[in-house]
Design an enzyme around this catalytic site. Structure first.
Site, PDB file in Angstrom:
ATOM      1  CG  HIS A 133      -1.772   1.135   1.441  1.00 26.85           C
ATOM      2  ND1 HIS A 133      -3.114   1.129   1.155  1.00 26.85           N
ATOM      3  CD2 HIS A 133      -1.500   2.377   1.920  1.00 26.85           C
ATOM      4  CE1 HIS A 133      -3.632   2.307   1.451  1.00 26.85           C
ATOM      5  NE2 HIS A 133      -2.664   3.085   1.916  1.00 26.85           N
ATOM      6  CD  GLU A 134       1.624   3.404   3.680  1.00 29.86           C
ATOM      7  OE1 GLU A 134       1.616   4.439   2.976  1.00 29.86           O
ATOM      8  OE2 GLU A 134       0.730   3.158   4.504  1.00 29.86           O
ATOM      9  CB  ILE A 135       5.643   0.283  -2.351  1.00 26.66           C
ATOM     10  CG1 ILE A 135       6.758   0.030  -1.330  1.00 26.66           C
ATOM     11  CG2 ILE A 135       6.214   0.292  -3.784  1.00 26.66           C
ATOM     12  CD1 ILE A 135       7.443  -1.319  -1.469  1.00 26.66           C
TER      13      ILE A 135
END
Length: 164
Positions: A133-135
């Site tokens: 999700h963060e990448i």
């Protein structure tokens, strides 16, 4: 350190592809501290520098206070499993909005820590979902882009009503 303002959907900054970190200095550590404070205040379990309008490849994840804080600088996914997992996701940039996203269940990720040392780790389940999700956010992909068109349109309509 400091709680910083968070960009809210549909801010164009959330579509920005972040630049790699090249200097592993005190400013990077200060940014990471601010990200942690901002994420905890939101509250959330993950945040990127892009969420606060700093377009560098930095992410902070804290699944729980007992599990410790994870700092990912210049993270990249090296490999993913064929198995998938469904998990409810949301964003500090769209508080109160969640939906189920399907992602690979396990990943291998390569990243640097705050001092520049390269690490590689395999992870699965919730942590793997959070890292992906963060990448995505670091790549300018807001999480709702992982939803079907119909689900995304419904969620955006609910968000727009909530903001009014």
């Amino acid at each position: 350190m400091a709680v910083r303002p968070i960009l809210r959907f549909p801010d164009i900054g959330l579509k920005t592809v972040c630049e790699p970190v090249e200097l592993f200095d005190q400013r990077l550590r200060d940014l990471s501290d601010d990200l942690l404070d901002t994420m905890r205040a939101a509250p959330g379990v993950g945040i990127t520098a892009a969420h606060i309008g700093v377009f560098l490849r930095v992410a902070v994840i804290e699944l729980g206070r007992n599990e410790g804080v994870r700092h990912y600088v210049n993270p990249e996914i090296v490999s993913v499993s064929d198995d998938t997992i469904r998990h409810v996701e949301g964003s500090v940039s769209m508080p109160g909005m969640t939906d189920e996203v399907i992602r690979p269940k396990a990943i291998r990720v390569r990243y640097r820590d705050l001092t520049g040392v390269v690490h590689e780790e395999e992870t699965e389940g919730f942590l793997a979902v959070c890292i992906q999700h963060e990448i995505d956010q670091l790549d300018g992909i807001f999480w709702i882009q992982r939803l079907s068109r119909l689900k995304r349109e419904r969620l955006v309509k609910r968000w727009e009503k909530l903001r009014k």
